[in-house]
Scaffold this active site. Structure first.
Site, short mmCIF file in Angstrom:
data_model
loop_
_atom_site.label_atom_id
_atom_site.label_comp_id
_atom_site.label_asym_id
_atom_site.label_seq_id
_atom_site.Cartn_x
_atom_site.Cartn_y
_atom_site.Cartn_z
N ALA A 14 -6.44 -8.75 -2.18
CA ALA A 14 -6.88 -9.68 -3.23
C ALA A 14 -7.96 -9.08 -4.13
CB ALA A 14 -7.38 -10.97 -2.59
N ARG A 38 -9.85 -3.57 0.92
CA ARG A 38 -10.76 -2.55 1.47
C ARG A 38 -12.04 -2.42 0.67
NH1 ARG A 38 -6.54 2.11 0.95
NH2 ARG A 38 -6.33 0.81 -0.92
N VAL A 65 -5.15 -2.69 6.07
CA VAL A 65 -4.02 -3.30 6.79
C VAL A 65 -3.26 -2.27 7.65
CG1 VAL A 65 -3.65 -5.22 5.17
CG2 VAL A 65 -2.39 -3.06 4.84
N TYR A 157 8.75 5.18 -2.05
CA TYR A 157 8.31 3.84 -2.46
C TYR A 157 9.51 2.89 -2.43
CZ TYR A 157 6.39 -0.08 -5.07
OH TYR A 157 5.99 -1.35 -5.45
P1 NDP Z 1 -3.01 -3.28 -7.41
O1 NDP Z 1 -3.23 -1.84 -7.15
O2 NDP Z 1 -3.64 -3.89 -8.59
O3 NDP Z 1 -3.42 -4.12 -6.10
C1 NDP Z 1 -3.09 -3.70 -4.81
C2 NDP Z 1 -3.91 -4.47 -3.80
O4 NDP Z 1 -3.51 -4.04 -2.48
C3 NDP Z 1 -5.38 -4.20 -3.92
O5 NDP Z 1 -6.10 -5.40 -3.73
C4 NDP Z 1 -5.69 -3.25 -2.77
O6 NDP Z 1 -7.01 -3.49 -2.29
C5 NDP Z 1 -4.66 -3.71 -1.73
N1 NDP Z 1 -4.37 -2.65 -0.78
C6 NDP Z 1 -3.71 -1.49 -1.00
N2 NDP Z 1 -3.67 -0.75 0.11
C7 NDP Z 1 -4.31 -1.47 1.07
C8 NDP Z 1 -4.62 -1.23 2.45
N3 NDP Z 1 -4.24 -0.11 3.06
N4 NDP Z 1 -5.30 -2.18 3.14
C9 NDP Z 1 -5.69 -3.31 2.51
N5 NDP Z 1 -5.42 -3.59 1.23
C10 NDP Z 1 -4.76 -2.68 0.52
O7 NDP Z 1 -1.42 -3.44 -7.48
P2 NDP Z 1 -0.47 -4.73 -7.63
O8 NDP Z 1 -1.23 -5.98 -7.69
O9 NDP Z 1 0.47 -4.43 -8.72
O10 NDP Z 1 0.32 -4.61 -6.26
C11 NDP Z 1 0.44 -5.65 -5.32
C12 NDP Z 1 1.79 -5.56 -4.64
O11 NDP Z 1 2.81 -5.77 -5.61
C13 NDP Z 1 2.10 -4.22 -3.97
O12 NDP Z 1 2.75 -4.49 -2.75
C14 NDP Z 1 3.06 -3.55 -4.96
O13 NDP Z 1 3.91 -2.65 -4.32
C15 NDP Z 1 3.80 -4.75 -5.49
N6 NDP Z 1 4.48 -4.63 -6.78
C16 NDP Z 1 3.81 -4.21 -7.90
C17 NDP Z 1 4.47 -4.15 -9.12
C18 NDP Z 1 3.83 -3.64 -10.36
O14 NDP Z 1 4.55 -3.19 -11.28
N7 NDP Z 1 2.51 -3.73 -10.50
C19 NDP Z 1 5.87 -4.58 -9.23
C20 NDP Z 1 6.47 -4.99 -7.99
C21 NDP Z 1 5.78 -5.04 -6.83
P3 NDP Z 1 -8.06 -2.36 -1.84
O15 NDP Z 1 -7.79 -1.14 -2.65
O16 NDP Z 1 -9.40 -3.00 -2.10
O17 NDP Z 1 -7.79 -2.20 -0.40
C1 8X3 Z 2 6.69 -1.66 -8.88
C2 8X3 Z 2 7.71 -1.67 -9.95
O1 8X3 Z 2 9.51 -0.27 -11.11
O2 8X3 Z 2 7.34 0.79 -10.72
O3 8X3 Z 2 7.22 -2.04 -7.67
O4 8X3 Z 2 8.85 0.41 -8.89
S1 8X3 Z 2 8.38 -0.11 -10.16
#
Ligand code: NDP
Ligand code: 8X3
Length: 256
Positions: A14, A38, A65, A157
């Site tokens: 979050a 984190r 996580v 990925y």
């Molecule tokens: P961001 O990088 O903005 O957010 C990712 C979040 O995940 C951060 O809050 C980060 O917090 C947390 N995170 C990452 N690794 C860990 C870990 N090991 N332990 C705890 N927390 C972790 O990316 P998005 O909001 O875009 O991504 C969120 C999800 O959506 C992901 O699963 C991503 O694969 C998915 N997604 C994203 C898309 C995109 O185009 N943006 C499209 C489709 C899916 P912190 O670093 O503080 O730990």
């Molecule tokens: C994130 C969207 O298209 O970069 O999951 O894989 S894409």
């Protein structure tokens, strides 16, 4: 009345992007939130803002996580407070690197597999038994269109998001006989910190991903999550795919 008012939602990851927008929207609608990530400073700031702005209860847990012990510690702490999440959003995840498979960095692969698959499993295994005992709850798994179609250099990925899709289906099947619902929400390109993380901090390269079209925003995903969790209890949306209008598939774009 708003169906999530007074409930508890656990949102992993979050501190930015989707997770932050989801926690904000839930809290805005009177839902108590448990937020994780984190980055301690960001987490504390968000905890404070949500509590002050919306008057809901907020708990934050700063951990990775990928660490099973810390996932279990969080769920034990929730148990000791007699809090059972009504909603779990498995959102924490990342892409690390984008390269041909024979050139990929093993460290990147491990980070993605350990976070996107094992982290999601650790959190689910820690929280789901509490929901099963109550016979109710709602799990949202943030998958991706990358879990539906492979693209060049997406390899590991893609594989992790295919796994999320498989696990989402598996959770649904194994929860037959309970009132627990489970949905994977699978977005296409959305502008968050995702690409900066994917390209190891290269902001210029990351910005290029979103040039020439309007990508999804974190708030778009939050709105969809909110919609899914506020459907009536007899409705179980199991999978929802969303693209920006300018992206019809991983391969078909409408860019300026
Ligand atoms: P961001 O990088 O903005 O957010 C990712 C979040 O995940 C951060 O809050 C980060 O917090 C947390 N995170 C990452 N690794 C860990 C870990 N090991 N332990 C705890 N927390 C972790 O990316 P998005 O909001 O875009 O991504 C969120 C999800 O959506 C992901 O699963 C991503 O694969 C998915 N997604 C994203 C898309 C995109 O185009 N943006 C499209 C489709 C899916 P912190 O670093 O503080 O730990
Ligand atoms: C994130 C969207 O298209 O970069 O999951 O894989 S894409």
């Amino acid at each position: 009345m708003n169906p999530i008012r007074g409930k508890w939602a656990l949102v992993t990851g979050a501190t930015s992007g989707f997770g932050k927008a989801i926690a904000d929207l839930f809290a805005k609608n009177g839902c108590n939130v448990i937020i994780t990530g984190r980055r301690a400073e960001r987490l504390e700031a968000l905890e404070h803002i949500l509590r002050e702005k919306y008057g809901v209860q907020v708990l934050s847990y700063c951990f990775d996580v990928r660490d099973l012990n810390q996932c279990v510690e969080m769920s034990n702490d929730l148990l000791s407070r007699e809090i059972v999440p009504d909603i779990l959003v498995n959102n924490a995840g990342l892409a690390s690197g984008k390269s041909k498979i024979h050139e990929g960095l093993i460290a990147d692969w491990e980070k993605m597999i350990d976070t996107n698959i094992k982290g999601l499993l650790y959190i689910t295994r820690s929280i789901l038994p509490m929901m099963v005992e109550r016979h109710e709850g709602h799990i949202i798994n943030i998958g991706s269109t990358a879990g539906h179609i492979i693209y060049p250099e997406g390899n590991v990925y893609n594989a992790t998001k295919f796994a999320v899709k498989a696990l989402n289906e598996a959770i649904n099947l194994d929860l037959a006989g309970t009132n627990i619902r489970c949905c994977s929400i699978d977005p296409g390109a959305a502008e968050t910190e995702f690409s900066v993380v994917r390209f190891h901090g290269d902001e210029e390269k990351a910005a290029k991903v979103y040039e020439g079209y309007t990508p999804l925003k974190a708030e778009d995903i939050a709105n969809v999550v909110y919609y899914v969790v506020t459907t009536p209890p007899h409705v179980n949306i199991t999978n929802l795919v969303m693209y920006p209008t300018a992206q019809r598939s991983v391969y078909v774009w409408d860019k300026e």
